[in-house]
Design a protein around this motif. Structure first.
Motif, PDB file in Angstrom:
ATOM      1  N   ASP A  74       0.802  -1.227   0.000  1.00 29.37           N
ATOM      2  CA  ASP A  74       0.000   0.000   0.000  1.00 29.37           C
ATOM      3  C   ASP A  74       0.831   1.271   0.000  1.00 29.37           C
ATOM      4  O   ASP A  74       0.308   2.352  -0.261  1.00 29.37           O
ATOM      5  N   THR A  75       2.111   1.174   0.340  1.00 29.37           N
ATOM      6  CA  THR A  75       2.883   2.395   0.570  1.00 29.37           C
ATOM      7  C   THR A  75       4.097   2.551  -0.338  1.00 29.37           C
ATOM      8  O   THR A  75       4.244   3.574  -0.993  1.00 29.37           O
ATOM      9  N   THR A  76       4.978   1.569  -0.364  1.00 30.41           N
ATOM     10  CA  THR A  76       6.286   1.791  -0.982  1.00 30.41           C
ATOM     11  C   THR A  76       6.661   0.797  -2.080  1.00 30.41           C
ATOM     12  O   THR A  76       7.779   0.847  -2.594  1.00 30.41           O
ATOM     13  N   PHE A  77       5.752  -0.084  -2.462  1.00 33.32           N
ATOM     14  CA  PHE A  77       6.078  -1.123  -3.447  1.00 33.32           C
ATOM     15  C   PHE A  77       6.419  -0.508  -4.793  1.00 33.32           C
ATOM     16  O   PHE A  77       5.581   0.077  -5.469  1.00 33.32           O
ATOM     17  N   GLY A  78       7.689  -0.580  -5.165  1.00 28.10           N
ATOM     18  CA  GLY A  78       8.146  -0.055  -6.447  1.00 28.10           C
ATOM     19  C   GLY A  78       8.525   1.410  -6.438  1.00 28.10           C
ATOM     20  O   GLY A  78       9.024   1.922  -7.443  1.00 28.10           O
ATOM     21  N   THR A  79       8.314   2.116  -5.339  1.00 22.09           N
ATOM     22  CA  THR A  79       8.618   3.551  -5.286  1.00 22.09           C
ATOM     23  C   THR A  79       9.655   3.902  -4.222  1.00 22.09           C
ATOM     24  O   THR A  79      10.012   5.064  -4.080  1.00 22.09           O
ATOM     25  N   THR A  80      10.120   2.920  -3.507  1.00 26.20           N
ATOM     26  CA  THR A  80      11.122   3.196  -2.490  1.00 26.20           C
ATOM     27  C   THR A  80      12.525   3.027  -3.064  1.00 26.20           C
ATOM     28  O   THR A  80      12.757   2.170  -3.912  1.00 26.20           O
ATOM     29  N   VAL A  81      13.437   3.870  -2.608  1.00 25.85           N
ATOM     30  CA  VAL A  81      14.842   3.734  -2.951  1.00 25.85           C
ATOM     31  C   VAL A  81      15.506   2.839  -1.907  1.00 25.85           C
ATOM     32  O   VAL A  81      16.305   1.976  -2.228  1.00 25.85           O
ATOM     33  N   SER A 113      14.548  15.336  -0.103  1.00 19.59           N
ATOM     34  CA  SER A 113      15.953  15.039   0.151  1.00 19.59           C
ATOM     35  C   SER A 113      16.791  16.256  -0.213  1.00 19.59           C
ATOM     36  O   SER A 113      16.602  16.852  -1.272  1.00 19.59           O
ATOM     37  N   ARG A 114      17.736  16.602   0.649  1.00 16.69           N
ATOM     38  CA  ARG A 114      18.629  17.729   0.371  1.00 16.69           C
ATOM     39  C   ARG A 114      19.780  17.311  -0.546  1.00 16.69           C
ATOM     40  O   ARG A 114      20.370  18.137  -1.224  1.00 16.69           O
ATOM     41  N   SER A 115      20.084  16.029  -0.569  1.00 16.95           N
ATOM     42  CA  SER A 115      21.251  15.571  -1.344  1.00 16.95           C
ATOM     43  C   SER A 115      20.883  14.759  -2.581  1.00 16.95           C
ATOM     44  O   SER A 115      21.754  14.484  -3.398  1.00 16.95           O
ATOM     45  N   ARG A 116      19.610  14.389  -2.709  1.00 15.15           N
ATOM     46  CA  ARG A 116      19.208  13.543  -3.834  1.00 15.15           C
ATOM     47  C   ARG A 116      17.990  14.144  -4.515  1.00 15.15           C
ATOM     48  O   ARG A 116      16.853  13.875  -4.124  1.00 15.15           O
ATOM     49  N   PRO A 117      18.190  14.960  -5.526  1.00 16.04           N
ATOM     50  CA  PRO A 117      17.062  15.561  -6.237  1.00 16.04           C
ATOM     51  C   PRO A 117      16.131  14.472  -6.782  1.00 16.04           C
ATOM     52  O   PRO A 117      16.584  13.411  -7.195  1.00 16.04           O
ATOM     53  N   GLY A 118      14.839  14.739  -6.746  1.00 16.85           N
ATOM     54  CA  GLY A 118      13.863  13.778  -7.249  1.00 16.85           C
ATOM     55  C   GLY A 118      13.517  12.693  -6.253  1.00 16.85           C
ATOM     56  O   GLY A 118      12.885  11.703  -6.612  1.00 16.85           O
ATOM     57  N   LEU A 144      13.511   6.388   2.016  1.00 18.82           N
ATOM     58  CA  LEU A 144      13.879   7.285   0.926  1.00 18.82           C
ATOM     59  C   LEU A 144      13.006   6.895  -0.262  1.00 18.82           C
ATOM     60  O   LEU A 144      13.062   5.763  -0.745  1.00 18.82           O
ATOM     61  N   MET A 145      12.181   7.851  -0.728  1.00 17.23           N
ATOM     62  CA  MET A 145      11.167   7.553  -1.731  1.00 17.23           C
ATOM     63  C   MET A 145      11.428   8.323  -3.029  1.00 17.23           C
ATOM     64  O   MET A 145      11.938   9.450  -3.007  1.00 17.23           O
ATOM     65  N   LEU A 146      11.048   7.700  -4.111  1.00 15.17           N
ATOM     66  CA  LEU A 146      11.115   8.378  -5.408  1.00 15.17           C
ATOM     67  C   LEU A 146      10.040   9.459  -5.504  1.00 15.17           C
ATOM     68  O   LEU A 146       8.924   9.270  -5.015  1.00 15.17           O
TER      69      LEU A 146
END
Length: 150
Positions: A74-81, A113-118, A144-146
Protein backbone atom coordinates in the motif's frame (compact mmCIF):
# COMPACT_ATOMS: atom_id res chain seq x y z
CA UNK A 1 2.99 -0.15 -9.34
CA UNK A 2 1.12 -0.17 -6.05
CA UNK A 3 3.43 2.14 -4.08
CA UNK A 4 3.02 5.88 -3.76
CA UNK A 5 5.49 8.53 -4.82
CA UNK A 6 6.86 11.05 -2.33
CA UNK A 7 4.34 13.75 -3.36
CA UNK A 8 1.41 11.40 -2.84
CA UNK A 9 2.00 11.10 0.90
CA UNK A 10 0.53 13.51 3.46
CA UNK A 11 1.41 13.89 7.14
CA UNK A 12 -1.30 12.14 9.13
CA UNK A 13 -2.26 9.85 6.26
CA UNK A 14 -3.33 6.47 7.65
CA UNK A 15 -3.25 3.06 6.01
CA UNK A 16 -5.04 0.01 7.38
CA UNK A 17 -3.32 -2.76 5.45
CA UNK A 18 -5.55 -5.50 4.12
CA UNK A 19 -3.09 -8.39 4.12
CA UNK A 20 -2.79 -10.34 7.38
CA UNK A 21 -0.58 -13.29 8.20
CA UNK A 22 -0.79 -16.07 10.72
CA UNK A 23 2.70 -16.84 12.01
CA UNK A 24 3.88 -20.40 12.51
CA UNK A 25 6.42 -22.29 14.57
CA UNK A 26 8.28 -23.02 11.34
CA UNK A 27 8.55 -19.28 10.61
CA UNK A 28 10.17 -18.84 14.01
CA UNK A 29 12.56 -21.78 13.65
CA UNK A 30 13.57 -20.85 10.11
CA UNK A 31 14.04 -17.14 10.83
CA UNK A 32 16.03 -17.83 14.00
CA UNK A 33 18.20 -20.32 12.11
CA UNK A 34 18.77 -18.05 9.12
CA UNK A 35 19.81 -15.19 11.39
CA UNK A 36 21.99 -17.40 13.65
CA UNK A 37 19.90 -16.61 16.72
CA UNK A 38 20.18 -19.63 19.02
CA UNK A 39 18.09 -18.13 21.86
CA UNK A 40 16.27 -21.01 23.55
CA UNK A 41 13.18 -18.83 24.07
CA UNK A 42 12.63 -19.01 20.29
CA UNK A 43 13.74 -22.51 19.29
CA UNK A 44 13.54 -24.83 22.33
CA UNK A 45 10.00 -25.87 23.24
CA UNK A 46 11.11 -27.70 26.41
CA UNK A 47 12.99 -24.64 27.66
CA UNK A 48 10.19 -22.25 26.70
CA UNK A 49 7.65 -24.40 28.55
CA UNK A 50 9.46 -23.50 31.79
CA UNK A 51 9.32 -19.74 31.16
CA UNK A 52 6.57 -17.34 32.14
CA UNK A 53 5.22 -17.64 28.59
CA UNK A 54 4.97 -21.45 28.56
CA UNK A 55 5.85 -21.65 24.87
CA UNK A 56 8.35 -20.17 22.41
CA UNK A 57 8.16 -16.47 21.61
CA UNK A 58 8.29 -15.43 17.98
CA UNK A 59 11.61 -13.77 17.21
CA UNK A 60 10.99 -10.03 17.60
CA UNK A 61 13.04 -9.14 14.52
CA UNK A 62 10.81 -11.47 12.49
CA UNK A 63 7.78 -9.64 13.90
CA UNK A 64 9.30 -6.27 12.99
CA UNK A 65 10.08 -7.42 9.45
CA UNK A 66 6.61 -8.87 9.02
CA UNK A 67 4.86 -5.70 10.19
CA UNK A 68 6.91 -3.59 7.78
CA UNK A 69 6.43 -6.15 5.02
CA UNK A 70 2.65 -6.10 5.44
CA UNK A 71 2.74 -2.34 4.77
CA UNK A 72 4.75 -2.40 1.54
CA UNK A 73 2.04 -3.06 -1.04
CA UNK A 74 0.00 0.00 0.00
CA UNK A 75 2.88 2.39 0.57
CA UNK A 76 6.29 1.79 -0.98
CA UNK A 77 6.08 -1.12 -3.45
CA UNK A 78 8.15 -0.05 -6.45
CA UNK A 79 8.62 3.55 -5.29
CA UNK A 80 11.12 3.20 -2.49
CA UNK A 81 14.84 3.73 -2.95
CA UNK A 82 15.70 2.22 0.43
CA UNK A 83 15.27 2.24 4.18
CA UNK A 84 17.26 4.90 6.02
CA UNK A 85 16.62 3.57 9.50
CA UNK A 86 14.20 2.56 12.19
CA UNK A 87 13.85 4.14 15.62
CA UNK A 88 11.65 3.92 18.68
CA UNK A 89 10.93 0.24 18.05
CA UNK A 90 8.95 -1.45 20.80
CA UNK A 91 7.30 -4.83 21.31
CA UNK A 92 4.61 -4.22 23.96
CA UNK A 93 3.16 -7.76 23.81
CA UNK A 94 4.61 -11.12 22.85
CA UNK A 95 3.80 -12.91 19.61
CA UNK A 96 3.34 -16.69 19.51
CA UNK A 97 2.95 -19.22 16.72
CA UNK A 98 -0.72 -19.19 15.71
CA UNK A 99 -1.17 -15.43 16.16
CA UNK A 100 -2.48 -13.51 13.16
CA UNK A 101 -0.66 -10.23 12.60
CA UNK A 102 -1.96 -7.21 10.75
CA UNK A 103 -0.45 -3.75 10.27
CA UNK A 104 -1.43 -0.11 10.19
CA UNK A 105 0.75 2.77 9.06
CA UNK A 106 0.62 6.51 9.72
CA UNK A 107 2.76 9.06 7.85
CA UNK A 108 4.52 11.12 10.51
CA UNK A 109 6.85 13.39 8.52
CA UNK A 110 7.84 14.33 4.98
CA UNK A 111 10.81 16.23 3.62
CA UNK A 112 12.46 16.51 0.24
CA UNK A 113 15.95 15.04 0.15
CA UNK A 114 18.63 17.73 0.37
CA UNK A 115 21.25 15.57 -1.34
CA UNK A 116 19.21 13.54 -3.83
CA UNK A 117 17.06 15.56 -6.24
CA UNK A 118 13.86 13.78 -7.25
CA UNK A 119 13.62 11.94 -3.95
CA UNK A 120 12.18 12.58 -0.51
CA UNK A 121 12.18 11.11 2.97
CA UNK A 122 8.95 9.79 4.46
CA UNK A 123 8.79 8.82 8.13
CA UNK A 124 6.28 6.06 8.68
CA UNK A 125 4.93 4.79 11.98
CA UNK A 126 4.17 1.10 11.56
CA UNK A 127 1.96 -0.61 14.12
CA UNK A 128 1.55 -4.39 14.29
CA UNK A 129 -1.54 -5.84 15.92
CA UNK A 130 -2.56 -9.38 16.75
CA UNK A 131 -5.97 -11.01 16.27
CA UNK A 132 -7.18 -9.40 19.52
CA UNK A 133 -6.18 -5.92 18.23
CA UNK A 134 -3.39 -5.73 20.82
CA UNK A 135 -0.31 -3.83 19.70
CA UNK A 136 2.62 -6.24 19.38
CA UNK A 137 5.08 -3.99 17.53
CA UNK A 138 5.56 -0.31 16.84
CA UNK A 139 8.38 1.39 14.95
CA UNK A 140 9.26 4.60 13.16
CA UNK A 141 10.85 3.97 9.76
CA UNK A 142 12.46 6.54 7.50
CA UNK A 143 12.17 5.60 3.85
CA UNK A 144 13.88 7.28 0.93
CA UNK A 145 11.17 7.55 -1.73
CA UNK A 146 11.12 8.38 -5.41
CA UNK A 147 9.38 11.57 -6.51
CA UNK A 148 6.89 11.39 -9.37
CA UNK A 149 8.68 11.20 -12.71
CA UNK A 150 8.57 14.46 -14.66
Amino acid sequence: MAGLYFEQFEVGQRFVHEIRRTVTDMDNMLFSSLTYNPAAIHIDHAYAACTEFGKPLMNSIFTLGLVIGLSIQDTTFGTTVGNLGMTDTTFPRPVFAGDTIRAETVVKDLRPSRSRPGQGIVTFEHIGLNQRDEIVCRTLRAGLMLAKPA
